[in-house]
Design a protein around this motif. Structure first.
Motif, PDB file in Angstrom:
ATOM      1  N   PHE A   1       0.840  -1.280  -0.264  1.00  0.00           N
ATOM      2  CA  PHE A   1      -0.023   0.003   0.100  1.00  0.00           C
ATOM      3  C   PHE A   1       0.660   1.065  -0.577  1.00  0.00           C
ATOM      4  O   PHE A   1       0.460   2.458  -0.856  1.00  0.00           O
ATOM      5  N   GLY A   2       2.201   1.493   1.332  1.00  0.00           N
ATOM      6  CA  GLY A   2       3.282   2.210   0.701  1.00  0.00           C
ATOM      7  C   GLY A   2       3.575   2.648  -0.626  1.00  0.00           C
ATOM      8  O   GLY A   2       3.495   3.614  -1.317  1.00  0.00           O
ATOM      9  N   THR A   3       3.711   1.420  -0.841  1.00  0.00           N
ATOM     10  CA  THR A   3       4.360   2.159  -3.180  1.00  0.00           C
ATOM     11  C   THR A   3       3.004   2.429  -3.376  1.00  0.00           C
ATOM     12  O   THR A   3       3.628   3.103  -4.637  1.00  0.00           O
ATOM     13  N   ILE A   4       2.248   1.899  -3.570  1.00  0.00           N
ATOM     14  CA  ILE A   4       0.259   2.230  -3.787  1.00  0.00           C
ATOM     15  C   ILE A   4       0.761   3.438  -4.219  1.00  0.00           C
ATOM     16  O   ILE A   4       0.436   4.376  -5.615  1.00  0.00           O
ATOM     17  N   ILE A   5       0.478   4.315  -2.384  1.00  0.00           N
ATOM     18  CA  ILE A   5       0.643   5.806  -2.836  1.00  0.00           C
ATOM     19  C   ILE A   5       1.697   6.638  -3.327  1.00  0.00           C
ATOM     20  O   ILE A   5       1.582   7.298  -4.256  1.00  0.00           O
ATOM     21  N   LEU A   6       2.758   6.024  -3.486  1.00  0.00           N
ATOM     22  CA  LEU A   6       4.539   6.399  -3.421  1.00  0.00           C
ATOM     23  C   LEU A   6       3.838   6.542  -5.286  1.00  0.00           C
ATOM     24  O   LEU A   6       4.221   7.831  -6.254  1.00  0.00           O
ATOM     25  N   VAL A   7       3.272   5.280  -6.099  1.00  0.00           N
ATOM     26  CA  VAL A   7       3.624   5.222  -7.686  1.00  0.00           C
ATOM     27  C   VAL A   7       2.418   6.489  -7.818  1.00  0.00           C
ATOM     28  O   VAL A   7       2.448   7.715  -8.953  1.00  0.00           O
ATOM     29  N   ALA A   8       1.169   6.351  -7.096  1.00  0.00           N
ATOM     30  CA  ALA A   8       0.022   7.544  -7.278  1.00  0.00           C
ATOM     31  C   ALA A   8       0.484   8.604  -7.626  1.00  0.00           C
ATOM     32  O   ALA A   8       0.002   9.143  -8.390  1.00  0.00           O
ATOM     33  N   TYR A   9       1.717   9.064  -6.393  1.00  0.00           N
ATOM     34  CA  TYR A   9       1.916   9.895  -6.422  1.00  0.00           C
ATOM     35  C   TYR A   9       2.713  10.647  -7.624  1.00  0.00           C
ATOM     36  O   TYR A   9       3.240  12.385  -7.902  1.00  0.00           O
TER      37      TYR A   9
ATOM     38  N   ILE B   1       3.129   9.346 -10.503  1.00  0.00           N
ATOM     39  CA  ILE B   1       2.202   9.262 -11.515  1.00  0.00           C
ATOM     40  C   ILE B   1       1.019  11.151 -11.477  1.00  0.00           C
ATOM     41  O   ILE B   1       1.181  11.324 -12.272  1.00  0.00           O
ATOM     42  N   SER B   2       0.962  11.307 -10.504  1.00  0.00           N
ATOM     43  CA  SER B   2      -0.402  13.103 -10.582  1.00  0.00           C
ATOM     44  C   SER B   2       0.463  14.055  -9.945  1.00  0.00           C
ATOM     45  O   SER B   2      -0.015  15.581 -10.276  1.00  0.00           O
ATOM     46  N   HIS B   3       1.253  13.425  -9.402  1.00  0.00           N
ATOM     47  CA  HIS B   3       2.205  14.379  -8.122  1.00  0.00           C
ATOM     48  C   HIS B   3       0.822  15.099  -7.286  1.00  0.00           C
ATOM     49  O   HIS B   3       0.508  17.031  -7.068  1.00  0.00           O
ATOM     50  N   ALA B   4      -0.412  14.892  -6.752  1.00  0.00           N
ATOM     51  CA  ALA B   4      -1.278  15.876  -6.340  1.00  0.00           C
ATOM     52  C   ALA B   4      -0.759  15.812  -4.631  1.00  0.00           C
ATOM     53  O   ALA B   4      -0.247  14.943  -4.572  1.00  0.00           O
ATOM     54  N   ASN B   5      -1.286  16.828  -4.143  1.00  0.00           N
ATOM     55  CA  ASN B   5      -0.230  17.067  -3.486  1.00  0.00           C
ATOM     56  C   ASN B   5      -0.865  16.373  -2.086  1.00  0.00           C
ATOM     57  O   ASN B   5      -1.008  16.313  -0.673  1.00  0.00           O
ATOM     58  N   PHE B   6      -2.853  15.892  -2.482  1.00  0.00           N
ATOM     59  CA  PHE B   6      -3.584  15.479  -1.052  1.00  0.00           C
ATOM     60  C   PHE B   6      -2.639  13.992  -0.963  1.00  0.00           C
ATOM     61  O   PHE B   6      -2.498  13.700   0.500  1.00  0.00           O
ATOM     62  N   LEU B   7      -1.929  14.004  -1.602  1.00  0.00           N
ATOM     63  CA  LEU B   7      -1.401  12.125  -1.595  1.00  0.00           C
ATOM     64  C   LEU B   7      -0.362  11.961  -0.684  1.00  0.00           C
ATOM     65  O   LEU B   7       0.132  11.609   0.057  1.00  0.00           O
ATOM     66  N   ILE B   8       0.574  13.646  -0.312  1.00  0.00           N
ATOM     67  CA  ILE B   8       1.425  13.659   0.360  1.00  0.00           C
ATOM     68  C   ILE B   8       1.311  13.203   1.549  1.00  0.00           C
ATOM     69  O   ILE B   8       1.352  12.651   2.476  1.00  0.00           O
ATOM     70  N   VAL B   9      -0.252  14.238   1.737  1.00  0.00           N
ATOM     71  CA  VAL B   9      -0.630  13.985   3.252  1.00  0.00           C
ATOM     72  C   VAL B   9      -1.255  12.630   3.608  1.00  0.00           C
ATOM     73  O   VAL B   9      -1.075  12.411   5.053  1.00  0.00           O
TER      74      VAL B   9
ATOM     75  N   SER C   1      10.410   2.923   3.577  1.00  0.00           N
ATOM     76  CA  SER C   1       9.975   4.240   4.040  1.00  0.00           C
ATOM     77  C   SER C   1      10.883   5.072   3.757  1.00  0.00           C
ATOM     78  O   SER C   1       9.857   6.199   3.502  1.00  0.00           O
ATOM     79  N   LEU C   2      11.848   4.888   4.513  1.00  0.00           N
ATOM     80  CA  LEU C   2      12.694   6.044   4.192  1.00  0.00           C
ATOM     81  C   LEU C   2      13.188   6.500   3.185  1.00  0.00           C
ATOM     82  O   LEU C   2      13.436   7.443   2.637  1.00  0.00           O
ATOM     83  N   PHE C   3      13.717   4.737   2.303  1.00  0.00           N
ATOM     84  CA  PHE C   3      13.421   5.529   0.196  1.00  0.00           C
ATOM     85  C   PHE C   3      12.472   6.431  -0.305  1.00  0.00           C
ATOM     86  O   PHE C   3      12.410   7.183  -0.895  1.00  0.00           O
ATOM     87  N   TYR C   4      11.174   6.023   0.091  1.00  0.00           N
ATOM     88  CA  TYR C   4       9.830   6.859  -0.335  1.00  0.00           C
ATOM     89  C   TYR C   4      10.192   7.877   0.193  1.00  0.00           C
ATOM     90  O   TYR C   4       9.447   8.928  -0.450  1.00  0.00           O
ATOM     91  N   PHE C   5      10.058   8.426   1.298  1.00  0.00           N
ATOM     92  CA  PHE C   5      10.384   9.600   1.693  1.00  0.00           C
ATOM     93  C   PHE C   5      10.924  10.269   1.066  1.00  0.00           C
ATOM     94  O   PHE C   5      10.919  11.636   1.128  1.00  0.00           O
ATOM     95  N   PHE C   6      12.822   9.902   0.547  1.00  0.00           N
ATOM     96  CA  PHE C   6      13.683  10.508   0.290  1.00  0.00           C
ATOM     97  C   PHE C   6      12.933  11.468  -1.178  1.00  0.00           C
ATOM     98  O   PHE C   6      13.643  11.962  -2.140  1.00  0.00           O
ATOM     99  N   ILE C   7      12.641   9.890  -2.040  1.00  0.00           N
ATOM    100  CA  ILE C   7      12.234  10.582  -3.222  1.00  0.00           C
ATOM    101  C   ILE C   7      11.351  11.144  -3.043  1.00  0.00           C
ATOM    102  O   ILE C   7      11.171  12.130  -4.114  1.00  0.00           O
ATOM    103  N   VAL C   8      10.203  11.760  -2.443  1.00  0.00           N
ATOM    104  CA  VAL C   8       8.790  12.504  -2.744  1.00  0.00           C
ATOM    105  C   VAL C   8       9.463  14.121  -2.211  1.00  0.00           C
ATOM    106  O   VAL C   8       9.077  14.879  -2.295  1.00  0.00           O
ATOM    107  N   SER C   9      10.351  13.296  -0.925  1.00  0.00           N
ATOM    108  CA  SER C   9      10.516  14.868  -0.750  1.00  0.00           C
ATOM    109  C   SER C   9      11.915  15.579  -1.225  1.00  0.00           C
ATOM    110  O   SER C   9      12.233  16.792  -0.951  1.00  0.00           O
ATOM    111  N   HIS C  10      12.998  14.568  -2.318  1.00  0.00           N
ATOM    112  CA  HIS C  10      13.664  15.079  -2.768  1.00  0.00           C
ATOM    113  C   HIS C  10      14.202  16.738  -3.459  1.00  0.00           C
ATOM    114  O   HIS C  10      14.491  17.499  -3.776  1.00  0.00           O
ATOM    115  N   PRO C  11      12.988  16.555  -4.781  1.00  0.00           N
ATOM    116  CA  PRO C  11      12.577  17.840  -5.309  1.00  0.00           C
ATOM    117  C   PRO C  11      11.808  19.321  -4.257  1.00  0.00           C
ATOM    118  O   PRO C  11      12.058  19.872  -4.604  1.00  0.00           O
TER     119      PRO C  11
END
Length: 103
Positions: A23-31, A33-41, A89-99
């Motif tokens: 489920f964490g991977t699904i949320i990451l992939v959805a983000y 693809i869409s860059h929707a801010n609600f997916l970060i929350v 999860s730390l790797f996923y957090f880095f991917i999302v927060s890096h930009p």
């Protein structure tokens, strides 16, 4: 020959670890693809809730391991499966927060 059954706690622990990662991977992939801010929350809320649930279950596995040492391998596999979600999860957090840090 008698078949040794896997303890139910270890089965549930492995499934919980798998589903948490899935489920964490699904949320990451959805983000991604869409860059929707609600997916970060949603991802941060999921991360917090998965941390609490997995932490409680990990503690229960450790306690049960102390009492059922005959099947220690099954417990260690379940515990390691759950602990592997931490670097994931730390790797996923880095991917999302890096930009966010680059701008």
């Amino acid at each position: 020959m008698k078949e040794i059954k896997e303890p139910q706690m270890t089965y549930v622990g492995r499934k919980l670890a798998y589903h948490s990662a899935f489920f964490g991977t699904i949320i990451l992939v959805a983000y991604l693809i869409s860059h929707a801010n609600f997916l970060i929350v949603l991802g941060l809320m999921y991360l917090l809730s998965a941390f609490v649930i997995n932490g409680i279950f990990l503690f229960a596995l450790l306690v049960e391991l102390m009492y059922k040492t005959a099947q220690w391998r099954a417990y260690m596999i379940a515990i390691l499966s759950m602990l592997l979600n931490i670097p994931l999860s730390l790797f996923y957090f880095f991917i999302v927060s890096h930009p966010l840090f680059l701008s």
